[in-house]
Write a protein that holds these residues in place. Structure first.
Motif: not given
Length: 818
Positions: A517-521, A539-543, A573-577, A613-615
């Motif tokens: 879904k984040r890739v679609d965004d 950034r929206k995906g990380l928020a 888990e999503a952040l690790i991946s 990557l830093a974010a």
């Protein structure tokens, strides 16, 4: 059986013939069917032998409305929905639904009124005919689109309209038939309500069936045949459940089920299984379309033989009226949607192709057959509708389908964009240089004559040199185009990497769905805003999104923490991946892109990826600091998955080199599957929002006895707040003060904001002095807060004099600083 499989063999042979003759495949099928039907009609006696038996079997096979509507149609619409780009479909949903619903209704009424004036039929019968011939079938057009590489948006608009207006046509057919038979009196309001119920009720049934099937597919692991079989059950059972039991649109249910599976199904199975499933459905769609169009062609000679001149005149009026109303809708009414900013404007070239590409096919013929087979219709009505629908369908096939290709070429829609053309030439340049070197090396190894080898090598090197010369002399395309091409390629690589990690077992299906879904965004961001759009999307995906805040409110209001725990665990888990995927793209994909786009563009893309990557790393660090024990469990589980993958690769290598037998290999694989099952279940995240523990972590309370802590716990409430969440607003009435058990907040003071961390408190001034809030306070990271409401403030301070002194002293200092 002879007729069925004879037709399939004939249809299969027609596909290469159609390509050689350069005519649409469906048109050639109708021609073949027409020839078979004509032979049978002309000959007074059936021929003997195999050909005679074949013609006889075709008569027995026949084509009925039930066969088309209940056997072929669910397969056709499900296959179309499964292979369409759902994300792009949603982008253009407004014009698609407008054409499929409003456009079809307009066409039905206009065609009905026009024919009413030139025929002896009633208005309702003419409107019934208008509904039947308004259902588009883009099979022939889409095949041409694919051959000519037409723009993706154009394909989506044409396919999307057909998907939804088939259901609209069938609903209108049902309502008008009921009115003709006087089964019910349908007024404007009751008719509208009935249409909404049937149409959107079918969507609801299909959505629920699709979601349920996706969950079952996620549960099934390495069973590709079972998964494929379940999708067939989904296509037909959703249709039957909606149409027969719930009396809503079966076609709409099947379409929606297919769209749900297309959107979510890819993340519920390995890529190889998904490819196999899609190819299987493409086979089914090919078979269904082939059989329908040949059988339709067979029935045409008999219908034509009974047609008189008057009916031909009515057919001419029908064609003119249908073409005119289609043009009025596409050119006159559709632009209003863009004018109201409900959709991206559709270009004139696209509108022209959509206008001329509105072919008719399976659904129109099936509905016409339903009328012809129904004895409740007067014989004159049956012949009237059957003849006109057959004639109109043939007109669209032989006129529109055969000329749509030249129309696309006229507008230049078959050409690549300047950016893609430059990328194509650059790809050819690089590959031709590489091929020439490979041929030269191969010739030396094979001891071929140098003269012969040089002739082949020279051909490729001259081609590469010419492409290089053209590239250097041309102005190329803009940096923005260059960036869009590069980012789009990297986002494609990210999608493929997610699917690869899912297939290899590094990512769960639910996490793969989140990442997809984040890739679609990201695709949307690149398409609409270039680098800024890309950055906004990630950034929206990380928020923390609205679902996270909803889970937090459930915990805050009702004490229910399971959903919040699951959301945060998914985020972990999503952040690790994500961190591993983005790192992999920087190391592996970026250099490949650089071959085509140059060093400057690679540096820019690398900078964008490094910032992202830093974010990601920062967001992961914040979670680690908040939940260090859970982070360690997840990381250990991730490493265990990597170890299992390496073990499996090693065992496969041993088998390929014949160092172990298949029996030994299978035993080792069984052991690995058992290990995988043991680590499959993700550990549960304990949010740590136990009041006693949170109170004990605050320095003011840490030295108190257990009894006194228990007394304080009864007065304090816990709350978890997300980064960026505003806790209090300046000027509001103060109703509570806050103790920070863990985390960090920012106090909006001037000239510089202040930061408070674990052990600090805020909000006390409003309670002590009965003043409005003096500053905004916003969470900088995940924060565990203890809330002391105003009603409990005085009792707590009265019973803890030392706490009163600390709070009053800090409040006095803060007021003095202000």
């Amino acid at each position: 059986m002879f007729g069925l499989f004879g037709l399939l063999a004939l249809a299969a042979l027609m596909l290469p013939a159609a390509r050689r003759l350069k005519i649409p495949y469906t048109v050639l099928l109708v021609i073949v069917g027409f020839a078979l039907g004509g032979i049978d009609l002309v000959l007074s006696h059936q021929p003997v032998g195999m050909f005679g038996d074949f013609l006889g079997s075709l008569k027995e096979l026949g084509v009925t409305s039930d066969m088309v509507l209940f056997v072929f149609l669910p397969a056709l619409v499900f296959e179309s929905a499964l292979t369409i780009d759902v994300h792009r479909l949603i982008d253009d949903l407004a014009p698609i639904l407008f054409l499929a619903i409003i456009g079809l209704l307009i066409s039905t009424f206009v065609v009905g009124i026009s024919l009413w004036g030139v025929s002896q039929q009633t208005l309702l019968v003419c409107m019934l005919l208008g509904a039947i011939i308004s259902a588009t079938d883009p099979v022939a057009v889409v095949a041409i689109f694919k051959e000519l590489q037409a723009p993706k948006r154009l394909v989506i608009l044409v396919e999307g309209e057909s998907l939804f207006n088939d259901a609209t046509a069938i609903v209108m057919f049902t309502l008008l038939s009921a009115m003709i038979f006087q089964e019910q009196k349908v007024g404007f309001l009751s008719g509208t309500l009935a249409f909404v119920k049937v149409f959107f009720g079918g969507m609801a049934v299909g959505y629920l069936c699709g979601i349920g099937t996706v969950y079952v597919l996620k549960w099934l692991k390495k069973l590709p045949l079972v998964k494929t079989t379940l999708t067939f059950s989904l296509a037909y059972l959703s249709f039957i459940l909606a149409e027969h039991y719930l009396h809503v649109s079966g076609v709409m249910a099947t379409v929606t089920a297919g769209l749900v599976l297309s959107s979510l199904g890819q993340s519920s199975m390995p890529p190889t299984t998904w490819v196999m499933l899609v190819e299987t459905w493409e086979h089914v769609g090919f078979w269904a379309n082939s059989i329908i169009f040949i059988l339709v062609g067979i029935t045409v000679p008999e219908i034509i033989s009974q047609t008189d001149l008057h009916l031909l005149g009515v057919l001419a009026v029908l064609i003119l009226c249908a073409v005119a109303v289609r043009a009025a809708i596409i050119y006159g009414v559709l632009p209003l949607i863009s004018f109201r900013n409900w959709a991206v404007p559709v270009s004139t070239a696209f509108k022209t192709v959509m206008f001329w590409g509105g072919l008719r096919g399976a659904v129109s013929l099936a509905l016409a057959l339903a009328v012809m087979e129904n004895p409740r219709f007067d014989p004159e009505i049956r012949f009237f509708i059957g003849s006109l629908v057959a004639g109109f369908v043939l007109f669209t096939l032989f006129v529109n389908a055969t000329t749509i290709g030249p129309l696309i070429r006229f507008f230049g829609l078959h050409r690549l964009s300047p950016a893609n053309r430059a990328i194509r030439n650059r790809a050819m340049e690089v590959s031709h240089y590489d091929i020439s070197n490979c041929i030269e090396s191969a010739a030396k190894e094979l001891l071929f004559k140098p003269d012969m080898a040089n002739e082949v090598v020279l051909k490729y090197r001259e081609s590469a040199a010419e492409l290089e010369r053209v590239r250097k002399q041309s102005r190329g395309f803009s940096d923005d185009d260059n960036t869009v091409v590069g980012l789009t390629d990297l986002v494609h690589q990210e999608r493929e990497t997610i699917l690869k990690y899912y297939e290899e077992g590094f990512v769960d299906s639910s996490i793969a769905g989140i990442l997809q879904k984040r890739v679609d965004d990201l695709f949307d961001g690149v398409r609409t805003g270039n680098t800024k759009g890309y950055e906004t999307a990630w950034r929206k995906g990380l928020a923390f999104n609205r679902y996270d805040h909803f889970a937090a409110k459930l915990h805050r209001w009702f004490g229910y923490s399971n959903l919040l725990s699951q959301r945060l665990a998914d985020r972990f888990e999503a952040l690790i991946s994500q961190r591993r995927i983005v790192s992999d793209i920087i190391l592996r994909s970026l250099p490949e892109v650089g071959v085509f786009l140059g060093k400057e563009m690679v540096d820019l893309l690398n900078q964008l990826l490094q910032t992202r990557l830093a974010a990601i790393s920062e967001a992961l660090i914040l979670l680690r600091l908040q939940y260090p024990e859970y982070a360690a469990l997840l990381e250990k589980r991730y490493l265990s998955r990597i170890a299992l993958r390496l073990e499996s690769a090693e065992f496969n290598n041993l088998l390929e080199n014949s160092l172990i037998s298949k029996n030994v290999f299978q035993d080792l694989e069984n052991e690995l599957e058992e290990k995988a099952r043991q680590i499959e279940k993700r550990p549960r995240l304990d949010l740590g929002l136990i009041p006693e523990k949170l109170v004990a972590r605050v320095p003011f309370f840490s030295d108190l006895s257990i009894d006194r802590i228990q007394g304080i716990v009864g007065l304090l409430k816990t709350r978890l707040v997300f980064p960026g969440e505003k806790i209090i607003s300046k000027g509001d009435r103060g109703d509570a003060m806050y103790f920070i058990s863990s985390g960090c907040v920012e106090v909006g003071l001037k000239p510089e904001p202040a930061h408070l961390g674990s052990g600090d408190f805020f909000g006390e001034i409003a309670l002590l002095k009965d003043l409005p809030r003096t500053a905004d306070v916003t969470a900088k990271g995940l924060c565990d807060l203890l809330i002391l409401y105003a009603r409990d403030f005085k009792p707590l301070l009265d019973s803890h004099q030392d706490l009163r002194e600390i709070i009053e002293r800090v409040a006095k200092e803060r007021l003095g600083n202000d």
